[in-house]
Scaffold this motif. Structure first.
Motif, PDB file in Angstrom:
ATOM      1  N   LEU A   2      -7.327  -7.726   4.699  1.00 43.63           N
ATOM      2  CA  LEU A   2      -6.117  -8.357   4.174  1.00 43.63           C
ATOM      3  C   LEU A   2      -5.422  -7.412   3.188  1.00 43.63           C
ATOM      4  CD1 LEU A   2      -4.475 -11.010   4.223  1.00 43.63           C
ATOM      5  CD2 LEU A   2      -5.745 -11.700   2.188  1.00 43.63           C
ATOM      6  N   LYS A   3      -6.260  -6.723   2.375  1.00 43.02           N
ATOM      7  CA  LYS A   3      -5.710  -5.784   1.387  1.00 43.02           C
ATOM      8  C   LYS A   3      -4.915  -4.685   2.087  1.00 43.02           C
ATOM      9  CE  LYS A   3      -9.028  -6.080  -2.393  1.00 43.02           C
ATOM     10  NZ  LYS A   3     -10.215  -5.456  -2.961  1.00 43.02           N
ATOM     11  N   LYS A   4      -5.513  -4.173   3.185  1.00 45.44           N
ATOM     12  CA  LYS A   4      -4.843  -3.104   3.942  1.00 45.44           C
ATOM     13  C   LYS A   4      -3.525  -3.596   4.516  1.00 45.44           C
ATOM     14  CE  LYS A   4      -8.724  -0.308   5.599  1.00 45.44           C
ATOM     15  NZ  LYS A   4      -9.510  -0.011   6.795  1.00 45.44           N
ATOM     16  N   LEU A   5      -3.547  -4.846   5.006  1.00 43.36           N
ATOM     17  CA  LEU A   5      -2.332  -5.409   5.605  1.00 43.36           C
ATOM     18  C   LEU A   5      -1.236  -5.566   4.550  1.00 43.36           C
ATOM     19  CD1 LEU A   5      -1.282  -6.495   8.330  1.00 43.36           C
ATOM     20  CD2 LEU A   5      -1.951  -8.769   7.595  1.00 43.36           C
ATOM     21  N   ILE A   6      -1.640  -6.043   3.368  1.00 41.20           N
ATOM     22  CA  ILE A   6      -0.662  -6.212   2.279  1.00 41.20           C
ATOM     23  C   ILE A   6      -0.100  -4.840   1.879  1.00 41.20           C
ATOM     24  CG2 ILE A   6      -0.421  -6.913  -0.160  1.00 41.20           C
ATOM     25  CD1 ILE A   6      -2.540  -9.113   0.467  1.00 41.20           C
ATOM     26  N   LEU A   7      -1.006  -3.851   1.793  1.00 41.46           N
ATOM     27  CA  LEU A   7      -0.580  -2.492   1.433  1.00 41.46           C
ATOM     28  C   LEU A   7       0.407  -1.943   2.465  1.00 41.46           C
ATOM     29  CD1 LEU A   7      -1.194  -0.230  -0.663  1.00 41.46           C
ATOM     30  CD2 LEU A   7      -2.864   0.660   0.952  1.00 41.46           C
ATOM     31  N   LEU A   8       0.087  -2.177   3.739  1.00 42.01           N
ATOM     32  CA  LEU A   8       0.954  -1.703   4.834  1.00 42.01           C
ATOM     33  C   LEU A   8       2.347  -2.329   4.727  1.00 42.01           C
ATOM     34  CD1 LEU A   8      -0.074  -1.343   8.504  1.00 42.01           C
ATOM     35  CD2 LEU A   8       1.903  -2.708   8.021  1.00 42.01           C
ATOM     36  N   ILE A   9       2.382  -3.642   4.508  1.00 40.32           N
ATOM     37  CA  ILE A   9       3.681  -4.329   4.418  1.00 40.32           C
ATOM     38  C   ILE A   9       4.434  -3.848   3.181  1.00 40.32           C
ATOM     39  CG2 ILE A   9       4.779  -6.605   4.097  1.00 40.32           C
ATOM     40  CD1 ILE A   9       2.406  -7.756   5.774  1.00 40.32           C
ATOM     41  N   ALA A  10       3.696  -3.692   2.058  1.00 42.62           N
ATOM     42  CA  ALA A  10       4.343  -3.270   0.806  1.00 42.62           C
ATOM     43  C   ALA A  10       4.946  -1.870   0.953  1.00 42.62           C
ATOM     44  CB  ALA A  10       3.319  -3.296  -0.322  1.00 42.62           C
ATOM     45  N   ILE A  11       4.178  -0.940   1.553  1.00 43.12           N
ATOM     46  CA  ILE A  11       4.684   0.437   1.709  1.00 43.12           C
ATOM     47  C   ILE A  11       5.902   0.444   2.638  1.00 43.12           C
ATOM     48  CG2 ILE A  11       4.164   2.766   2.558  1.00 43.12           C
ATOM     49  CD1 ILE A  11       1.259   2.335   1.737  1.00 43.12           C
ATOM     50  N   SER A  12       5.801  -0.293   3.737  1.00 43.36           N
ATOM     51  CA  SER A  12       6.896  -0.292   4.716  1.00 43.36           C
ATOM     52  C   SER A  12       8.167  -0.902   4.120  1.00 43.36           C
ATOM     53  CB  SER A  12       6.492  -1.060   5.960  1.00 43.36           C
ATOM     54  OG  SER A  12       5.328  -0.514   6.487  1.00 43.36           O
ATOM     55  N   LEU A  13       8.001  -2.026   3.420  1.00 44.00           N
ATOM     56  CA  LEU A  13       9.178  -2.632   2.782  1.00 44.00           C
ATOM     57  C   LEU A  13       9.722  -1.714   1.696  1.00 44.00           C
ATOM     58  CD1 LEU A  13       8.200  -6.414   2.437  1.00 44.00           C
ATOM     59  CD2 LEU A  13       9.975  -5.424   3.893  1.00 44.00           C
ATOM     60  N   GLY A  14       8.795  -1.120   0.929  1.00 44.67           N
ATOM     61  CA  GLY A  14       9.184  -0.193  -0.142  1.00 44.67           C
ATOM     62  C   GLY A  14       9.998   0.964   0.417  1.00 44.67           C
ATOM     63  N   GLY A  23      21.109   5.849   0.378  1.00 41.05           N
ATOM     64  CA  GLY A  23      22.321   5.943   1.186  1.00 41.05           C
ATOM     65  C   GLY A  23      22.202   5.558   2.633  1.00 41.05           C
ATOM     66  N   LEU A  24      21.034   5.042   3.074  1.00 44.01           N
ATOM     67  CA  LEU A  24      20.898   4.636   4.477  1.00 44.01           C
ATOM     68  C   LEU A  24      21.490   3.241   4.691  1.00 44.01           C
ATOM     69  CD1 LEU A  24      18.985   7.088   4.714  1.00 44.01           C
ATOM     70  CD2 LEU A  24      17.484   5.680   6.108  1.00 44.01           C
ATOM     71  N   SER A  25      22.076   3.026   5.875  1.00 44.40           N
ATOM     72  CA  SER A  25      22.622   1.705   6.189  1.00 44.40           C
ATOM     73  C   SER A  25      21.476   0.717   6.437  1.00 44.40           C
ATOM     74  CB  SER A  25      23.490   1.793   7.443  1.00 44.40           C
ATOM     75  OG  SER A  25      22.653   2.014   8.560  1.00 44.40           O
ATOM     76  N   LEU A  26      21.829  -0.562   6.623  1.00 46.38           N
ATOM     77  CA  LEU A  26      20.797  -1.583   6.832  1.00 46.38           C
ATOM     78  C   LEU A  26      19.986  -1.298   8.102  1.00 46.38           C
ATOM     79  CD1 LEU A  26      19.580  -4.238   5.780  1.00 46.38           C
ATOM     80  CD2 LEU A  26      21.216  -5.454   7.216  1.00 46.38           C
ATOM     81  N   HIS A  27      20.696  -0.941   9.203  1.00 46.28           N
ATOM     82  CA  HIS A  27      19.999  -0.640  10.452  1.00 46.28           C
ATOM     83  C   HIS A  27      19.103   0.589  10.319  1.00 46.28           C
ATOM     84  CE1 HIS A  27      22.664  -3.110  13.362  1.00 46.28           C
ATOM     85  NE2 HIS A  27      21.558  -3.736  13.056  1.00 46.28           N
ATOM     86  N   GLN A  28      19.625   1.597   9.590  1.00 40.78           N
ATOM     87  CA  GLN A  28      18.826   2.816   9.405  1.00 40.78           C
ATOM     88  C   GLN A  28      17.555   2.515   8.600  1.00 40.78           C
ATOM     89  OE1 GLN A  28      21.849   5.205   7.527  1.00 40.78           O
ATOM     90  NE2 GLN A  28      22.555   6.085   9.466  1.00 40.78           N
ATOM     91  N   ALA A  29      17.728   1.729   7.526  1.00 38.51           N
ATOM     92  CA  ALA A  29      16.566   1.387   6.693  1.00 38.51           C
ATOM     93  C   ALA A  29      15.580   0.511   7.469  1.00 38.51           C
ATOM     94  CB  ALA A  29      17.023   0.670   5.426  1.00 38.51           C
ATOM     95  N   THR A  30      16.115  -0.374   8.325  1.00 39.85           N
ATOM     96  CA  THR A  30      15.223  -1.219   9.159  1.00 39.85           C
ATOM     97  C   THR A  30      14.405  -0.334  10.106  1.00 39.85           C
ATOM     98  OG1 THR A  30      16.933  -2.912   9.129  1.00 39.85           O
ATOM     99  CG2 THR A  30      15.174  -3.212  10.733  1.00 39.85           C
ATOM    100  N   ALA A  31      15.083   0.653  10.721  1.00 44.22           N
ATOM    101  CA  ALA A  31      14.381   1.555  11.649  1.00 44.22           C
ATOM    102  C   ALA A  31      13.264   2.306  10.916  1.00 44.22           C
ATOM    103  CB  ALA A  31      15.370   2.537  12.268  1.00 44.22           C
ATOM    104  N   PHE A  35       9.329   1.696  11.792  1.00 40.13           N
ATOM    105  CA  PHE A  35       8.576   2.861  12.269  1.00 40.13           C
ATOM    106  C   PHE A  35       7.382   3.131  11.343  1.00 40.13           C
ATOM    107  CE2 PHE A  35       7.894   7.527  12.608  1.00 40.13           C
ATOM    108  CZ  PHE A  35       7.479   7.541  13.920  1.00 40.13           C
ATOM    109  N   SER A  36       7.611   2.959  10.025  1.00 44.41           N
ATOM    110  CA  SER A  36       6.501   3.206   9.102  1.00 44.41           C
ATOM    111  C   SER A  36       5.385   2.178   9.283  1.00 44.41           C
ATOM    112  CB  SER A  36       6.980   3.253   7.652  1.00 44.41           C
ATOM    113  OG  SER A  36       7.537   2.014   7.303  1.00 44.41           O
ATOM    114  N   VAL A  37       5.726   0.962   9.734  1.00 47.29           N
ATOM    115  CA  VAL A  37       4.686  -0.036  10.029  1.00 47.29           C
ATOM    116  C   VAL A  37       3.796   0.498  11.157  1.00 47.29           C
ATOM    117  CG1 VAL A  37       4.230  -2.336  10.997  1.00 47.29           C
ATOM    118  CG2 VAL A  37       5.971  -2.065   9.254  1.00 47.29           C
ATOM    119  N   SER A  38       4.424   1.051  12.200  1.00 51.53           N
ATOM    120  CA  SER A  38       3.638   1.573  13.325  1.00 51.53           C
ATOM    121  C   SER A  38       2.783   2.763  12.904  1.00 51.53           C
ATOM    122  CB  SER A  38       4.558   2.000  14.465  1.00 51.53           C
ATOM    123  OG  SER A  38       5.080   0.862  15.086  1.00 51.53           O
ATOM    124  N   VAL A  39       3.363   3.656  12.085  1.00 49.54           N
ATOM    125  CA  VAL A  39       2.619   4.838  11.640  1.00 49.54           C
ATOM    126  C   VAL A  39       1.429   4.410  10.781  1.00 49.54           C
ATOM    127  CG1 VAL A  39       2.736   6.932  10.221  1.00 49.54           C
ATOM    128  CG2 VAL A  39       4.614   6.368  11.773  1.00 49.54           C
TER     129      VAL A  39
END
Lengths: 460, 150
Positions: A2-14, A23-31, A35-39
């Protein structure tokens, strides 16, 4: 977990918020975020990587970050088909006894001594890794190392580690050694000949340096093996340990594989001759060969496709490439590339060093295909800034392959070989036992590449 | 016909802590290829078969290396076989065991044997305790009896 999952979500959202702020647009930041979730998913939850890839790709489509047409375009079907074709060919080689034949050749080396065995194992590992792929190569090298070490009653661990390190070095020599080779060739337009002229010699220099270093590192174990070899005499039982029938089938399989390799080496000339797009012949040759193999072995054709092709891995690659392509599609990598190039003062040597060292260090903990897939859109974006991309592609190739030597989990070949060692001999290789030798080889070989890319005009 | 009518009730079994060498000898003595492994509480915890022993002594990579013929017995295989004395049954046994209840039909057991690729299936009661074992041979004998009866 669970800790790893929380860390993964926190890093990706961060990362999403951070890139939105620079300066990235919403779509760019979403991409970037998806992608960082997959990595990170591959890093924290390796067994669930396909789950992350499926969910991430669906999220990209549902949030309209990318459309279906572009998603399919970026999934690099040509690379996937190339890998499918090569996997079928490797299946044929295995089925015809080619790999066992190589093992038997190693076992039959006359007047075997420790030095000869060590150097040959490293060279064969590297060259076979160039011709097939590193994971296939290491399995039968491990078999040969185990049989020889068992016969002479020595611990196989040092020889196994040396073979794996040489395999990873060798995988950078051609487009066939590692999936990142064909991925880079496909995206950069570099040909097999380019690899032979520019990557292969550097790989040989790295291999030479690695062998010297490893011989010094394992000098005591080599002396022990030498002593045992003198004590136990010639390897007579090993010489007749295994045989590979029937010969005709092996010869036909070898002829098909040899013809494929020869045609791949000439692909650029054939494309020019026939007026085809760059790398068309390169990417279709394994399909032609595997098509012929399936016609020849039609009763086993389904088995080759179902058992020898690693669909789990290939599906992951496809979705990963599509997600990485989304970074390019949304323009996220253009912004990031502009910022990075600005920081480096638009200097290609500085960018080359950054790409080389970041990919070396990155691939020591991450799967190198994941890392290279992430870097490719960035390098493509540098083209828009009018920069010379050649040294960057080579830096990415070598960083992705050589970094795998640094840690136990740096490459699939390491994990496979250590897994067999644990299972077969109940020997557990600790993280640091691997790390010190892997880091030393990794650093020295990366420095060799850095010097070559920085000082030889050939690479500019 | 139901499983309870054809199963063997007097079941020989192994303890998870028994040595693999003793287990192999018991298989030889009983002239069977596998036995259930039952813990101190009488619960089924695994199956130990001749195949598990062969998987242990042969290199795990043989299939991946591809087609070849052993012309000699490698030293490692002899060494691993000799080491069986120090290996526990629990280290080699298969933990995922297919079981059936006493009232399951013979055709269902036969289907399970074919689909799960097993030769014999332990029969358990509702508490999970082994009350018998049913083999391919028992199924065929049962079907013959049923055929004669019809």
């Amino acid at each position: 977990m669970l800790k790893k999952l929380i860390l993964l979500i926190a890093i990706s959202l961060g990362l999403g918020f951070l890139t939105r702020n620079i300066g990235l647009s919403l779509h760019q930041a979403t991409a970037v975020s998806i992608f960082s979730v997959s990595v990170l998913g591959t890093l924290f939850f390796w067994s669930f990587r396909l789950t992350f890839a499926f969910l991430g790709t669906s999220a990209l489509l549902l949030t309209r970050t990318i459309d279906l047409d572009h998603l399919i375009k970026f999934s690099s079907l040509e690379v996937i088909l190339f890998l499918v074709g090569m996997m079928v060919l490797v299946g044929l080689l295995k089925d015809s006894g080619f790999f066992a034949w190589i093992v038997s050749l190693i076992l039959r080396i006359k007047n075997l001594n420790a030095n000869k065995f060590f150097v040959l194992i490293c060279i064969i590992s590297a060259l076979l890794s160039c011709a097939v792929d590193e994971v296939t190569a290491i399995i039968f090298i491990v078999a040969a190392v185990f049989e020889i070490c068992d016969y002479f009653e020595v611990n196989p661990t040092p020889f196994l580690i040396a073979a794996v390190l040489a395999t990873n070095v060798g995988s950078s020599g051609t487009t066939l050694g590692n999936p990142i080779g064909i991925l880079i060739a496909s995206k950069s337009g570099l040909t097999f000949e380019d690899f032979m002229v520019k990557a292969f010699p550097v790989m040989l220099a790295c291999l030479f340096a690695s062998i010297i270093l490893l011989k010094f590192w394992y000098r005591r174990q080599l002396a022990e093996l030498d002593h045992k070899m003198k004590q136990l005499g010639a390897n007579e039982i090993l010489i007749r340990l295994i045989s590979v029938p029937p010969e005709k089938e092996l010869k036909t399989a070898l002829a098909i594989f040899g013809a494929t390799l020869l045609s791949i080496s000439l692909h650029h000339r054939l494309e020019v001759l026939w007026g085809l797009e760059p790398n068309t012949v390169l990417l279709t040759l394994p399909l032609i060969s595997s098509g012929l193999v399936m016609a020849w072995k039609w009763k086993k054709a389904r088995g080759y496709i179902e058992k020898d092709v690693e669909w789990w891995t290939l599906l992951f690659f496809m979705l990963l490439f599509a997600q990485a392509g989304t970074l390019k599609y949304t323009g996220a990598t253009d912004v990031l590339a502009r910022n990075l190039a600005g920081l480096a003062g638009n200097s290609v040597p500085i960018l080359t060093a950054i790409v080389l060292w970041v990919s070396t260090i990155g691939s020591s903990v991450l799967d190198n295909v994941v890392l290279v897939a992430a870097f490719i859109p960035m390098i493509q974006s540098f083209q828009g800034l009018g920069l010379n991309l050649q040294p960057l592609w080579w830096a990415l190739l070598f960083g992705g392959c050589l970094g795998g030597n640094i840690t136990l989990v740096g490459s699939t070949a390491n994990i496979v070989a250590i897994g067999i060692l644990e299972k077969e001999r109940n020997i557990h290789v600790t993280f640091f036992r691997w790390f010190w030798v892997g880091l030393t080889v990794g650093l020295i070989t990366t420095v060799i590449v850095w010097v070559a890319l920085s000082f030889l005009p050939f690479y500019r | 016909m139901k499983t309870k009518e054809v199963m063997t009730r007097d079941v020989a079994y192994l303890s998870p802590d028994a040595s693999a060498k003793d287990a192999v000898e018991l298989l030889q003595e009983k002239e069977i290829s596998g036995l259930p492994v039952i813990n101190g509480n009488g619960k089924l915890v695994g199956m130990f078969t001749e195949k598990d022993v062969l998987v242990y002594i042969l290199p795990s990579y043989i299939e991946k290396v591809g087609r070849f013929v052993y012309e000699e017995n490698p030293k490692a295989i002899k060494r691993k076989f000799a080491q069986l004395e120090g290996v526990k049954v629990s280290q080699l046994m298969r933990r995922e065991v297919v079981t059936v209840g006493e009232d399951v039909t013979l055709c269902e057991v036969a289907k399970m044997m074919l689909t799960q690729k097993v030769r014999r299936i332990p029969v358990v009661d509702k508490a999970g305790k082994v009350v018998g074992i049913v083999s391919r041979c028992d199924i065929l004998k049962g079907l013959i009896r049923e055929g004669r009866g019809a």
